[in-house]
Write a protein that holds these residues in place. Structure first.
Motif, PDB file in Angstrom:
ATOM      1  N   ILE A  33       0.869  -1.185   0.000  1.00 42.38           N
ATOM      2  CA  ILE A  33       0.000   0.000   0.000  1.00 42.38           C
ATOM      3  C   ILE A  33       0.902   1.229   0.000  1.00 42.38           C
ATOM      4  O   ILE A  33       1.843   1.330   0.780  1.00 42.38           O
ATOM      5  N   ARG A  34       0.602   2.161  -0.867  1.00 39.35           N
ATOM      6  CA  ARG A  34       1.356   3.412  -0.934  1.00 39.35           C
ATOM      7  C   ARG A  34       0.415   4.568  -0.583  1.00 39.35           C
ATOM      8  O   ARG A  34      -0.769   4.532  -0.923  1.00 39.35           O
ATOM      9  N   PRO A  35       0.939   5.596   0.066  1.00 34.54           N
ATOM     10  CA  PRO A  35       0.096   6.757   0.361  1.00 34.54           C
ATOM     11  C   PRO A  35      -0.418   7.402  -0.928  1.00 34.54           C
ATOM     12  O   PRO A  35       0.294   7.487  -1.925  1.00 34.54           O
TER      13      PRO A  35
ATOM     14  N   ALA B 233      -2.398  19.501   6.968  1.00 28.96           N
ATOM     15  CA  ALA B 233      -2.361  18.189   6.323  1.00 28.96           C
ATOM     16  C   ALA B 233      -2.745  17.118   7.330  1.00 28.96           C
ATOM     17  O   ALA B 233      -2.454  17.243   8.524  1.00 28.96           O
ATOM     18  N   LEU B 234      -3.402  16.087   6.836  1.00 30.03           N
ATOM     19  CA  LEU B 234      -3.825  14.971   7.684  1.00 30.03           C
ATOM     20  C   LEU B 234      -3.497  13.650   7.006  1.00 30.03           C
ATOM     21  O   LEU B 234      -3.598  13.526   5.782  1.00 30.03           O
ATOM     22  N   ASP B 235      -3.137  12.663   7.807  1.00 25.80           N
ATOM     23  CA  ASP B 235      -3.005  11.290   7.331  1.00 25.80           C
ATOM     24  C   ASP B 235      -4.279  10.553   7.690  1.00 25.80           C
ATOM     25  O   ASP B 235      -4.720  10.596   8.841  1.00 25.80           O
ATOM     26  N   ILE B 236      -4.870   9.873   6.708  1.00 22.35           N
ATOM     27  CA  ILE B 236      -6.014   9.009   6.965  1.00 22.35           C
ATOM     28  C   ILE B 236      -5.544   7.596   6.660  1.00 22.35           C
ATOM     29  O   ILE B 236      -5.344   7.234   5.491  1.00 22.35           O
TER      30      ILE B 236
ATOM     31  N   GLY C  77      -8.536  -6.240   9.402  1.00 22.93           N
ATOM     32  CA  GLY C  77      -8.693  -7.033  10.621  1.00 22.93           C
ATOM     33  C   GLY C  77      -7.396  -7.583  11.173  1.00 22.93           C
ATOM     34  O   GLY C  77      -7.276  -7.822  12.378  1.00 22.93           O
ATOM     35  N   ALA C  78      -6.404  -7.784  10.318  1.00 20.65           N
ATOM     36  CA  ALA C  78      -5.099  -8.308  10.751  1.00 20.65           C
ATOM     37  C   ALA C  78      -4.139  -7.198  11.158  1.00 20.65           C
ATOM     38  O   ALA C  78      -2.991  -7.470  11.516  1.00 20.65           O
ATOM     39  N   GLY C  79      -4.595  -5.942  11.095  1.00 17.58           N
ATOM     40  CA  GLY C  79      -3.738  -4.825  11.475  1.00 17.58           C
ATOM     41  C   GLY C  79      -2.874  -4.285  10.347  1.00 17.58           C
ATOM     42  O   GLY C  79      -2.087  -3.368  10.546  1.00 17.58           O
ATOM     43  N   GLU C  80      -3.038  -4.841   9.150  1.00 15.51           N
ATOM     44  CA  GLU C  80      -2.265  -4.374   7.998  1.00 15.51           C
ATOM     45  C   GLU C  80      -2.907  -3.114   7.414  1.00 15.51           C
ATOM     46  O   GLU C  80      -4.135  -2.983   7.396  1.00 15.51           O
ATOM     47  N   VAL C  81      -2.082  -2.207   6.917  1.00 17.66           N
ATOM     48  CA  VAL C  81      -2.596  -0.985   6.303  1.00 17.66           C
ATOM     49  C   VAL C  81      -3.386  -1.352   5.050  1.00 17.66           C
ATOM     50  O   VAL C  81      -2.876  -2.041   4.165  1.00 17.66           O
ATOM     51  N   SER C  82      -4.637  -0.904   4.989  1.00 21.84           N
ATOM     52  CA  SER C  82      -5.469  -1.158   3.811  1.00 21.84           C
ATOM     53  C   SER C  82      -5.578   0.076   2.920  1.00 21.84           C
ATOM     54  O   SER C  82      -5.687  -0.045   1.705  1.00 21.84           O
TER      55      SER C  82
END
Length: 142
Positions: free
Chosen positions: A6-8, A73-76, A81-86
């Motif tokens: 996953i990339r920002p 600026a904000l990070d969303i 469920g496994a805690g991985e960034v989606s």
């Protein structure tokens, strides 16, 4: 087969002010469906932050605005469920002044309204109040 990391994603939003009130939209689509937020979305290749911010306001709610500058600026970041960034969006939020058009709903904005910047809805996106107050200060100083 492994998934790509996953990339920002770079996104923009604008706190548009008219007669001392800020324009908010209740999100009609994911992510954050049902929450009040600033009109905004992904920055397109080749456009500046300010161009993207004004375009997104027009596309999402049908309002023309003059972008004054960056309010914050904000990070969303959302995790599965496994805690991985989606998903990870980096939203550059702007302050703007209303120029023309009455806000309207659409696929991305289920509801729209003008709000006192000191009395925002409780069901709002994280960090909204701070961004709105920073944008309000920029507008007051313009």
């Amino acid at each position: 087969m492994s998934q790509s990391p996953i990339r920002p994603v770079l996104a923009v939003s604008t706190a548009v002010f008219r007669n001392g009130q800020v324009l908010l939209a209740r999100r009609g689509a994911a992510p954050l469906r049902g929450l009040w937020s600033l009109p905004g979305g992904r920055l397109e290749p080749g456009e500046t932050l300010a161009e993207g911010a004004a375009r997104e306001v027009m596309e999402e709610v049908g309002v023309a605005c003059r972008v004054l500058g960056v309010a914050g600026a904000l990070d969303i970041i959302r995790r599965d469920g496994a805690g991985e960034v989606s998903t990870h969006f980096v939203v550059i939020s702007h302050a703007g002044l209303w120029l023309d058009g009455e806000p309207s709903t659409g696929p991305e904005a289920a509801e729209v309204g003008w709000f006192d910047p000191r009395q925002l809805p409780a069901d709002a996106t994280d960090g909204l109040a701070g961004i709105v107050m920073a944008a309000h200060a920029l507008v007051a100083g313009s």
